[in-house]
Design an enzyme around this catalytic site. Structure first.
Site, short mmCIF file in Angstrom:
data_model
loop_
_atom_site.label_atom_id
_atom_site.label_comp_id
_atom_site.label_asym_id
_atom_site.label_seq_id
_atom_site.Cartn_x
_atom_site.Cartn_y
_atom_site.Cartn_z
N VAL A 1 55.45 65.49 -31.41
CA VAL A 1 54.07 65.99 -31.57
C VAL A 1 53.08 64.85 -31.41
O VAL A 1 52.02 65.00 -30.77
CB VAL A 1 53.91 66.67 -32.95
CG1 VAL A 1 52.47 67.11 -33.17
CG2 VAL A 1 54.86 67.86 -33.08
N TYR A 2 53.42 63.71 -31.98
CA TYR A 2 52.57 62.52 -31.89
C TYR A 2 52.37 62.11 -30.43
O TYR A 2 51.23 61.85 -30.00
CB TYR A 2 53.21 61.39 -32.70
CG TYR A 2 52.62 60.02 -32.46
CD1 TYR A 2 51.39 59.67 -33.01
CD2 TYR A 2 53.31 59.07 -31.71
CE1 TYR A 2 50.85 58.40 -32.81
CE2 TYR A 2 52.77 57.80 -31.51
CZ TYR A 2 51.55 57.48 -32.05
OH TYR A 2 51.01 56.23 -31.85
N LEU A 3 53.45 62.03 -29.66
CA LEU A 3 53.33 61.61 -28.26
C LEU A 3 52.51 62.61 -27.45
O LEU A 3 51.74 62.21 -26.58
CB LEU A 3 54.72 61.42 -27.64
CG LEU A 3 55.53 60.23 -28.18
CD1 LEU A 3 56.92 60.21 -27.55
CD2 LEU A 3 54.81 58.90 -27.93
N LYS B 1 48.77 62.03 -28.56
CA LYS B 1 48.21 60.82 -27.93
C LYS B 1 47.99 61.04 -26.44
O LYS B 1 46.98 60.61 -25.87
CB LYS B 1 49.14 59.63 -28.16
CG LYS B 1 49.28 59.18 -29.60
CD LYS B 1 47.99 58.69 -30.21
CE LYS B 1 47.64 57.28 -29.83
NZ LYS B 1 46.44 56.79 -30.58
N VAL C 1 58.31 65.38 -35.33
CA VAL C 1 56.95 64.90 -35.58
C VAL C 1 56.56 63.84 -34.54
O VAL C 1 55.42 63.82 -34.06
CB VAL C 1 56.82 64.34 -37.01
CG1 VAL C 1 55.47 63.65 -37.21
CG2 VAL C 1 56.96 65.47 -38.02
#
Length: 218
Positions: free
Chosen positions: A128-130, A133, A125
């Site tokens: 996916v976040y990086l 962003k 997760v």
């Protein structure tokens, strides 16, 4: 100045609202739930209830009209799954940038993350976040109608702020109290000469105002 903050109930946003209100700015925070409004009012900010995951560009632009600056500080949060990294950390950031362009609000500051990269590898997760962003940052950087600054803090802590930071294009890994992130954001909003910069932020030895001035115009 009138400043509108997306993610107005976030930990950094509430700190930023208090700083901006204390110095005499007019501050509004976009929040998802009406019951969060009291916390914003206590911080000196006007609550605007609007869900950035379902709102249209025009609905967001309507809330931004008349502002001198917009700050994107929204995030799906550590407890959320991969899907909301896409809808909030990427989708809402892009929507907010488009709305700022439509509303004619040039000054645009984004709270990103150290390591944000649209090409980042991995299936966790956080990976996916990086990517989310990074993709959002790339989109904002492509908007010629915005005077954007992207801030990428290191690991966030709830330690008391020291007012001493390291703010550079590349700082290397490190941590930073949320208090100090908010203080840097308050300075960046007020320093349009930092437009066009993507900056990393960790704790350091330079006073916040000096650190911001030293990167301005670079």
């Amino acid at each position: 100045m009138r400043i509108v903050i997306a993610g107005g109930h976030g930990q950094i946003a509430l700190r930023l609202e208090r700083l901006l209100a204390a110095r005499g700015d007019e501050v509004a925070g976009i929040i998802r739930r009406a019951e969060q409004g009291d916390d914003l009012r206590a911080a000196g900010a006007e609550p605007i209830v609007l869900d950035l995951e379902s709102a249209s560009v025009e609905e967001v632009a309507e809330r931004l009209r008349g502002a001198d600056a917009a700050v994107f500080a929204a995030g799906a949060g550590p407890g959320s799954g991969a899907a909301r990294k896409e809808t909030v950390d990427k989708g809402a950031a892009i929507l907010f940038a488009d709305a700022a362009v439509r509303a004619g609000v040039r000054r645009h500051v984004v709270v990103s993350s150290m390591g944000a990269d649209a090409e980042h590898k991995g299936d966790d997760v956080f990976d996916v976040y990086l990517r989310a962003k990074g993709a959002a940052d790339d989109y904002v950087r492509g908007q010629e109608a915005l005077d954007w600054t992207i801030l990428r803090p290191g690991s966030l802590t709830n330690d008391a702020g020291t007012g001493l930071v390291r703010l550079e294009a590349h700082t290397g890994r490190g941590s930073i109290p949320r208090d100090d992130v908010a203080a840097v954001l308050a300075e960046l909003v007020d320093t349009p000469a930092t437009a066009g910069l993507t900056l990393e932020l960790i704790s350091g030895s330079t006073p916040v105002s000096v650190a911001v001035k030293s990167v301005a115009g670079n």
